[in-house]
Design a protein around this motif. Structure first.
Motif, PDB file in Angstrom:
ATOM      1  N   ALA A  46      58.298  92.740  74.507  1.00  0.00           N
ATOM      2  CA  ALA A  46      58.262  91.281  74.431  1.00  0.00           C
ATOM      3  C   ALA A  46      58.880  90.655  75.682  1.00  0.00           C
ATOM      4  N   GLY A  47      59.872  91.336  76.285  1.00  0.00           N
ATOM      5  CA  GLY A  47      60.469  90.867  77.527  1.00  0.00           C
ATOM      6  C   GLY A  47      61.206  89.554  77.386  1.00  0.00           C
ATOM      7  N   LYS A  48      61.831  89.293  76.231  1.00  0.00           N
ATOM      8  CA  LYS A  48      62.508  88.022  76.007  1.00  0.00           C
ATOM      9  C   LYS A  48      64.022  88.213  75.924  1.00  0.00           C
ATOM     10  N   ALA A  49      64.570  88.851  76.938  1.00  0.00           N
ATOM     11  CA  ALA A  49      66.013  89.080  76.935  1.00  0.00           C
ATOM     12  C   ALA A  49      66.769  87.783  77.164  1.00  0.00           C
ATOM     13  N   ASP A  50      67.871  87.630  76.454  1.00  0.00           N
ATOM     14  CA  ASP A  50      68.752  86.481  76.637  1.00  0.00           C
ATOM     15  C   ASP A  50      70.162  87.018  76.842  1.00  0.00           C
ATOM     16  N   PRO A  51      70.592  87.160  78.100  1.00  0.00           N
ATOM     17  CA  PRO A  51      71.907  87.747  78.365  1.00  0.00           C
ATOM     18  C   PRO A  51      73.061  86.969  77.755  1.00  0.00           C
ATOM     19  N   ASN A  52      72.806  85.716  77.390  1.00  0.00           N
ATOM     20  CA  ASN A  52      73.867  84.895  76.799  1.00  0.00           C
ATOM     21  C   ASN A  52      73.817  84.863  75.277  1.00  0.00           C
ATOM     22  N   ALA A  53      72.920  85.641  74.691  1.00  0.00           N
ATOM     23  CA  ALA A  53      72.816  85.669  73.231  1.00  0.00           C
ATOM     24  C   ALA A  53      74.109  86.207  72.627  1.00  0.00           C
ATOM     25  N   ALA A  54      74.435  85.707  71.448  1.00  0.00           N
ATOM     26  CA  ALA A  54      75.646  86.161  70.759  1.00  0.00           C
ATOM     27  C   ALA A  54      75.502  87.628  70.361  1.00  0.00           C
ATOM     28  N   THR A  55      76.611  88.358  70.423  1.00  0.00           N
ATOM     29  CA  THR A  55      76.608  89.765  70.015  1.00  0.00           C
ATOM     30  C   THR A  55      76.571  89.848  68.499  1.00  0.00           C
TER      31      THR A  55
END
Length: 362
Positions: A46-55
């Motif tokens: 999907a290639g929808k990485a969000d480096p700021n997403a909550a863990t």
């Protein structure tokens, strides 16, 4: 909604989406925020990485080493367990008791998939044998991380490598060459003949040996001890009987180097046949101190397990998908960048000798 029921719903959604795609249809459905995040994280394509997403917390990560009673994997997996506890998620370990049980690993992957874990961290016995089972896990929205030994890139989301294969292969030749004065016959004592990591390192060893400065060194044999202490001991004995002029042995396996050191230390070859490779300080300390081994190398397996766990959680949280160039923070370990084919490198190996070995305890 309980974690188990959420997971069951996610599996139902994954199956439904797969069926819809097969019919060439698109569909929109009401999913929870948790479901949506999970679906995005579980699909590397999907290639929808969000480096700021909550863990995400409350995840279950299954660790599947090559061998559960191997001290090296015990150390690695404890590192994973500690990291998951810090991250608010659950750790579980399963695996075969033999270091060559490929079919056993397949059945454990299938079991973890049926148990609906969120992610699997596996050290692959064979590069291809686990692929079908791991792909099934990914189809069930389970993130797959390999560590220590890889499978094919399309059969997992990311591979956590101990160090670059090239660094490991070349430095072991360099270490041994220095010890034997760049002259003489040498042999390699490996683990299983199918072990992905071992074979990659051996390829780089052979490549390093092509350098003109090693023109007086001859690799006479690659032997296999199958990560079994007794067999590795016997293989060492066999090498020295077959090649009485042998000057050195490289064993890129913790079980192999310890067994080889044990044989050499009680033989007439002690101090005459040099031994290096990959070992743990606790296994090798007495052999360094009694003069059997001059220097060897390794990484910290607990850090390897920790990075595997943190990678799994980052995938599940949608912070990364496993694509080259993505970055993520791994706690106190710092920031890591995903390389080609989804490979994440822990770092350069550490050389252990009489001067520094007492500084380490693993």
């Amino acid at each position: 909604m309980s974690h188990a029921s959420t997971r069951a719903r996610r599996l139902t959604i994954a199956v439904s989406v797969t069926a819809a795609l097969a019919l060439g249809a698109t569909a929109c459905g009401g999913t929870t925020k948790d479901d949506a995040a999970k679906e995005g994280a579980g699909n590397a394509a999907a290639g929808k990485a969000d480096p700021n997403a909550a863990t995400k917390k409350g995840l279950t990560v299954g660790f599947l080493p090559k061998q559960v009673n191997n001290p090296y994997f015990t150390s690695a997996d404890k590192g994973g367990e500690k990291a998951l506890k810090e991250l608010g998620s659950d750790y579980k370990e399963v695996g075969p008791s033999s270091g060559t049980d490929t079919s056993g690993q397949v059945s454990y992957v299938n079991t973890l998939t049926q148990q609906q874990v969120d992610a699997i961290a596996v050290s692959a016995q064979d590069p291809g044998a686990l692929c079908t089972a791991l792909k099934q896990a990914m189809n069930n929205d389970i993130s797959v991380v390999t560590y220590d030994s890889d499978t094919k890139p399309e059969c997992r989301n990311a591979f956590v490598s101990q160090a670059s294969g090239e660094d490991l292969g070349r430095t072991e030749v360099q270490l041994l060459a220095e010890q034997i004065g760049y002259k003489g016959e040498i042999a390699i004592l490996s683990a299983a003949q199918t072990a992905t990591n071992q074979n990659a390192w051996i390829d780089y060893m052979k490549e390093e040996l092509k350098d003109p400065k090693y023109k007086d060194i001859k690799l006479v044999k690659v032997a296999y001890g199958d990560d079994d202490a007794q067999k590795s001991f016997q293989q060492t004995q066999g090498l020295l009987q077959e090649y009485p002029n042998l000057k050195g042995i490289i064993s890129p396996t913790t079980v192999g180097i310890k067994a080889a050191a044990q044989y050499l230390s009680g033989s007439k070859y002690k101090g005459k046949v040099r031994l290096t490779g990959l070992g743990t300080p606790n296994d090798m300390r007495k052999y360094v101190k009694n003069g059997t081994v001059e220097a060897f190398e390794l990484w910290d397996p607990a850090k390897l397990g920790e990075l595997a766990a943190r990678t799994a959680v980052a995938l599940e949280s949608g912070q990364i998908t496993g694509k080259e160039g993505e970055t993520f923070k791994a706690g106190a370990m710092g920031e890591f960048t995903i390389g080609k084919d989804g490979v994440i490198s822990l770092g350069k190996p550490t050389v252990f000798n009489a001067e520094n070995i007492d500084q380490y305890n693993f």
